[in-house]
Design an enzyme around this catalytic site. Structure first.
Site, PDB file in Angstrom:
ATOM      1  N   HIS A   1      -1.681  -2.518  -9.690  1.00  0.00           N
ATOM      2  CA  HIS A   1      -2.659  -1.889  -8.546  1.00  0.00           C
ATOM      3  C   HIS A   1      -4.014  -2.699  -8.670  1.00  0.00           C
ATOM      4  CE1 HIS A   1      -5.755   1.084  -6.909  1.00  0.00           C
ATOM      5  NE2 HIS A   1      -4.545   1.450  -6.493  1.00  0.00           N
TER       6      HIS A   1
ATOM      7  N   ASP B   1       3.043   5.574  -6.551  1.00  0.00           N
ATOM      8  CA  ASP B   1       4.175   5.809  -5.821  1.00  0.00           C
ATOM      9  C   ASP B   1       5.621   5.603  -6.641  1.00  0.00           C
ATOM     10  OD1 ASP B   1       2.986   5.558  -3.422  1.00  0.00           O
ATOM     11  OD2 ASP B   1       2.515   3.501  -3.548  1.00  0.00           O
TER      12      ASP B   1
ATOM     13  N   HIS C   1       0.908  -1.146   0.158  1.00  0.00           N
ATOM     14  CA  HIS C   1      -0.024   0.170   0.324  1.00  0.00           C
ATOM     15  C   HIS C   1       1.031   1.203  -0.128  1.00  0.00           C
ATOM     16  CE1 HIS C   1      -3.616   2.502   0.641  1.00  0.00           C
ATOM     17  NE2 HIS C   1      -3.822   2.148   1.731  1.00  0.00           N
TER      18      HIS C   1
END
Ligand code: CMC
Length: 425
Positions: free
Chosen positions: A307, A365, A266
């Protein structure tokens, strides 16, 4: 609402059940499965890949198309035309503020731009070098003791007060974690700076000297907060909702969200991406890492790729990439070796059959760590910054849940343990 008949079959028997289908304003409709236990079975969906856990009007994602909307507004437009605090207002209230509402909201947040003296005492219990996420999680949980008297979760005014406090105090706590981690003195918050300038000043200033913050870096910081503000029912938001569904103290609920965010699958992925780029070290080693990522026997994964919901480019990653280019140009770091590795890695992964077939695109990210490192933020702080931006999303979902009828969250299980047996002797 429409009804659909579903046939559930077990070997040798078949059961029919008519279940209501509830429509959504965008995206998939949902089957209301409340009657399924009448068949003698529960539904089974580990990882919640097929289960809508709640109703929400805050954020919509179309993972196939790479769309992210907050209250209907595309993330690209918010990143371009809005700012973090305005987006906070939007997430909480459902509409963009008028100019006077925006001004009033900003002053309210400024009115909470301080922390109690007890926070410094609390911090002194941590050793220097303690992970900033560990400190942040504890500091936010401790706020439940400080503000216990004014957190009646059934009171809408108390809930709004909690929301304002959290938005205002999170950057202060985050910067204190950084200063403690690096062994530097804390810098007091300033009311003369914007939200993001204030954060950067508390991070990089000294008690007697304001940091020199360029508008490009302040804008990039604001965009980082904004891009992380909400992402519907992800692991940490679902954790906050689940904790909140028991009526728990909201600061404790946010601390539970911080804990869930920390993992590398995460929010912890941003720190992991940078560590991975450093480990790759040179473009000539990329192929070796790609092979490792594809090897089923190797637990290594390409961090910053893939994802659960996006099966296309994460729209936040596109904005982050543009911001990354601006920051590196401003700092004269266009030839940054890590950026070169990142760009080459992205290119290879987007062409490689394994990643194409599995629809593994760069996520938010992938680029955020490069920007933050260029600004001078240590990797251990990356997830803290994610948490600072995401707090408004967590607390908006918590407030949405408590403002409507809700039940305690209580999943069922498929039991695979022993059948009943007697204690020996
Ligand atoms: N590198 C290599 N293979 C991958 C990767 C990756 N990053 N991500 C998924 N796969 C493979 C996985 O091995 C599986 O293969 P197979 O079907 O052959 O078993 C397939 O793709 C599906 O993966 P999954 O684990 O079932 O997918 P998931 O939806 O459960 O996990 C994820 C999503 C984000 C946890 C995963 O893609 C991942 O671990 N990515 C790296 C960590 C990361 O960047 N996380 C940040 C997510 S975005 C920020 C946020 O919202 O928190």
């Amino acid at each position: 609402m429409s009804n659909k008949k579903y046939h559930l079959s077990e070997e040798g028997s078949e059961t029919s059940i008519e279940l209501p289908v509830l429509s959504s304003t965008l995206g998939q409709d949902v089957i209301d499965i409340a009657r399924v236990p009448e068949t003698g079975c529960f539904t089974f969906d580990p990882g919640f890949g097929a289960t809508a856990s709640c109703e929400s009007a805050i954020t919509f994602i179309d993972g196939g198309k790479g769309v992210l909307l907050h209250r209907g507004y595309p993330i690209e437009q918010l990143a371009d035309k809005s700012d973090f605090l305005e987006t906070c207002y939007l997430l909480i209230n459902g509409e963009l503020p008028s100019p006077s509402e925006k001004e009033a909201f900003e002053s309210t947040i400024k009115a909470h731009n301080h922390v109690e003296n007890s926070v410094e005492q609390f911090m002194s219990g941590f050793s220097q070098g303690a992970h900033p996420m560990a400190m942040l999680c504890s500091l936010v949980a401790a706020m439940s003791a400080t503000y216990h008297e004014t957190t009646d979760v059934s009171n809408a005014d108390d809930r709004i007060l909690t929301i304002h406090r959290l938005i205002a105090k999170m950057p202060i706590l985050a910067a204190m974690c950084h200063k403690h981690f690096t062994g530097q003195p804390y810098v007091a918050p300033s009311d003369d700076l914007s939200y993001s300038e204030n954060f950067l000043n508390m991070m990089f200033g000294a008690p007697d000297k304001e940091a020199d913050i360029s508008p490009v870096l302040a804008k990039a910081m604001d965009v980082i907060f904004l891009l992380h503000a909400d992402h519907e029912q992800n692991a940490s938001t679902s954790t906050v909702r689940l904790s909140g569904s028991s009526g728990a103290n909201p600061y404790a609920c946010i601390a539970s969200g911080i804990a869930a965010l920390w993992g590398p699958a995460h929010g912890g992925a941003n720190q992991a991406v940078l560590e991975m780029l450093e480990e790759i070290g040179d473009e000539k080693h990329i192929d070796e890492f790609i092979l490792r990522a594809k090897d089923k026997e190797d637990s290594f994964r390409l961090m910053g790729f893939g994802h659960r919901v996006y099966k296309n480019f994460d729209p936040r990653a596109k904005v982050m990439k543009e911001s990354c280019d601006e920051v590196l140009k401003e700092l004269g770091l266009e030839n940054d070796p890590l950026l070169k590795i990142a760009k080459r890695l992205e290119q290879i992964a987007l062409e490689d059959e394994y990643f194409v077939e599995k629809k593994l695109y760069p996520n938010v990210d992938f680029y955020s760590g490069i920007i933050m490192k260029a600004i001078g933020i240590s990797p251990e702080m990356f997830t803290v910054i994610f948490a600072t931006g995401r707090t408004v999303g967590w607390i908006s979902h918590w407030n949405e849940m408590l403002s409507n009828p809700y039940r305690i969250g209580r999943p069922r299980q498929r039991y695979t343990g022993y059948t009943k047996r007697d204690y020996p002797g």
